[in-house]
Design a protein around this motif. Structure first.
Motif, PDB file in Angstrom:
ATOM      1  N   HIS A  12       0.823  -1.204   0.000  1.00  0.00           N
ATOM      2  CA  HIS A  12       0.000   0.000   0.000  1.00  0.00           C
ATOM      3  C   HIS A  12       0.862   1.262   0.000  1.00  0.00           C
ATOM      4  CE1 HIS A  12      -3.581   2.277   0.647  1.00  0.00           C
ATOM      5  NE2 HIS A  12      -3.121   2.815   1.756  1.00  0.00           N
ATOM      6  N   ASN A  13       0.560   2.178  -0.909  1.00  0.00           N
ATOM      7  CA  ASN A  13       1.248   3.475  -1.006  1.00  0.00           C
ATOM      8  C   ASN A  13       2.689   3.394  -1.488  1.00  0.00           C
ATOM      9  OD1 ASN A  13      -0.805   5.198  -0.454  1.00  0.00           O
ATOM     10  ND2 ASN A  13      -0.419   5.264   1.759  1.00  0.00           N
ATOM     11  N   ALA A  34       0.386  -3.829  -8.171  1.00  0.00           N
ATOM     12  CA  ALA A  34      -0.750  -2.887  -8.193  1.00  0.00           C
ATOM     13  C   ALA A  34      -1.906  -3.427  -7.347  1.00  0.00           C
ATOM     14  CB  ALA A  34      -1.199  -2.653  -9.629  1.00  0.00           C
ATOM     15  N   GLY A  37      -1.656  -2.662  -3.809  1.00  0.00           N
ATOM     16  CA  GLY A  37      -1.735  -1.268  -3.396  1.00  0.00           C
ATOM     17  C   GLY A  37      -0.630  -0.360  -3.890  1.00  0.00           C
ATOM     18  N   THR A  39       1.607   1.922  -6.572  1.00  0.00           N
ATOM     19  CA  THR A  39       1.577   2.632  -7.852  1.00  0.00           C
ATOM     20  C   THR A  39       2.780   2.129  -8.637  1.00  0.00           C
ATOM     21  OG1 THR A  39       0.558   4.562  -6.854  1.00  0.00           O
ATOM     22  CG2 THR A  39       1.724   4.905  -8.941  1.00  0.00           C
ATOM     23  N   HIS A  62      -7.193  -0.724  -9.332  1.00  0.00           N
ATOM     24  CA  HIS A  62      -5.970  -0.540  -8.545  1.00  0.00           C
ATOM     25  C   HIS A  62      -5.378   0.845  -8.815  1.00  0.00           C
ATOM     26  CE1 HIS A  62      -6.670  -4.625  -7.698  1.00  0.00           C
ATOM     27  NE2 HIS A  62      -6.169  -5.128  -8.819  1.00  0.00           N
ATOM     28  N   PRO A  63      -4.375   1.274  -8.032  1.00  0.00           N
ATOM     29  CA  PRO A  63      -3.815   2.611  -8.248  1.00  0.00           C
ATOM     30  C   PRO A  63      -3.354   2.794  -9.704  1.00  0.00           C
ATOM     31  CG  PRO A  63      -2.974   1.666  -6.211  1.00  0.00           C
ATOM     32  CD  PRO A  63      -3.757   0.587  -6.883  1.00  0.00           C
ATOM     33  N   GLU A  64      -3.635   3.979 -10.247  1.00  0.00           N
ATOM     34  CA  GLU A  64      -3.321   4.210 -11.664  1.00  0.00           C
ATOM     35  C   GLU A  64      -1.808   4.138 -11.891  1.00  0.00           C
ATOM     36  OE1 GLU A  64      -4.605   7.963 -13.240  1.00  0.00           O
ATOM     37  OE2 GLU A  64      -3.957   7.410 -15.277  1.00  0.00           O
TER      38      GLU A  64
END
Ligand code: NAP
Length: 248
Positions: A12-13, A34, A37, A39, A62-64
């Protein structure tokens, strides 16, 4: 497979660069990161393939990710410096880099290795890895991040006919070890993965007669790829680890 239980949101992040993200193992790693979590910055030489991976990640919610079309055969040190500066400007940091892209060259008896094949394999699998690592290291030291190289079963034991590819993977392991040693006390960790035989376009080229059902899928080898990007591997440095330890 490498024994690690993947935890939901374990990346994540995080901001993670994957080279060779359009196909094979790199494609799966990008999608897995992705999903957990992260990018992901998708670097590769074939834009269509990168766009497909991008679309799959976005469609899954999911995060772009970001796409970086770059041919590591011709890329310069400045290209890599610009890449890292853009990542840090855009995302604020870089937590990890999976250096996965490489080429096989030709499997051939030693005396018939073509000079051009040797040069191409060394350019993509060795020199480009050095140049991109030089650019990545300051950002990864800053984040106390993870730099992951990709080796092979022929990366520390030569095998007949594997020529420049094998030599390039020995060089990869050497590069990983010397960076790991130089940066030991900085928080940056540097390791290599030996994926073991995995069902990808490269494997099909190296073993055209093999039944693909007899080798692992990229998805099956992901536990190690996730582990080395997760905080659970913070203390691991200077190692080449097998994604399939049970495989000879
Ligand atoms: P692959 O199927 O051939 O995929 C390699 C990826 O790297 C492709 O997306 C390819 O782009 C990209 N790439 C190649 N040359 C590039 C260049 N000049 N610039 C930018 N991107 C480039 O290989 P793989 O089997 O997934 O292998 C991934 C890594 O694992 C490699 O380092 C390989 O040596 C290692 N490995 C694989 C196995 C195995 O059994 N599969 C076993 C041991 C080690 P295109 O799609 O555009 O060609």
């Amino acid at each position: 497979m490498f024994d690690y239980e993947i935890k939901e949101n374990s990346l994540h992040n995080k901001v993670i660069l994957v080279t060779g993200a359009g196909d094979g193992i790199g494609k799966q790693a990008a999608k897995t990161y992705a999903q957990l979590g992260a990018t992901v910055i998708l670097l590769g030489r074939t834009v269509d393939k990168l766009e497909k991976v991008y679309d799959e990640i976005v469609e899954a919610g999911h995060p772009e990710p970001a796409i970086v079309p770059l041919d590591m055969k011709g890329a310069t040190k400045q290209n890599y410096i610009d890449l890292v500066n853009t990542i840090v400007d855009q995302f604020g940091k870089l937590d990890g880099a999976l250096l996965n892209a490489s080429i096989l060259g030709e499997l051939t008896p030693f005396t018939t290795i073509h000079e051009q094949t040797f040069d191409d394999v060394m350019q993509v699998n060795v020199k480009a890895q050095m140049l991109i690592s030089q650019a990545l290291i300051p950002a990864l030291v800053e984040s106390k991040g993870s730099l992951v190289f990709t080796s092979s079963g022929v990366g520390n034991k030569g095998r007949a006919y594997w020529g420049p590819y094998s030599m390039s993977k020995f060089a990869t392991e050497s590069m990983m070890e010397l960076i790991a040693d130089e940066y030991e006390d900085t928080g940056l960790r540097t390791n290599a993965i030996n994926p073991g035989g995995t069902k990808t376009p490269m494997r099909a080229t190296a073993y055209p007669a093999e039944d693909p059902a007899t080798v692992a899928t990229p998805e099956q080898i992901m536990p190690l790829y996730v582990y080395l990007m997760s905080d659970d591997s913070k203390e691991i440095n200077g190692q080449t680890i097998k994604a399939q330890p049970q495989r000879k």
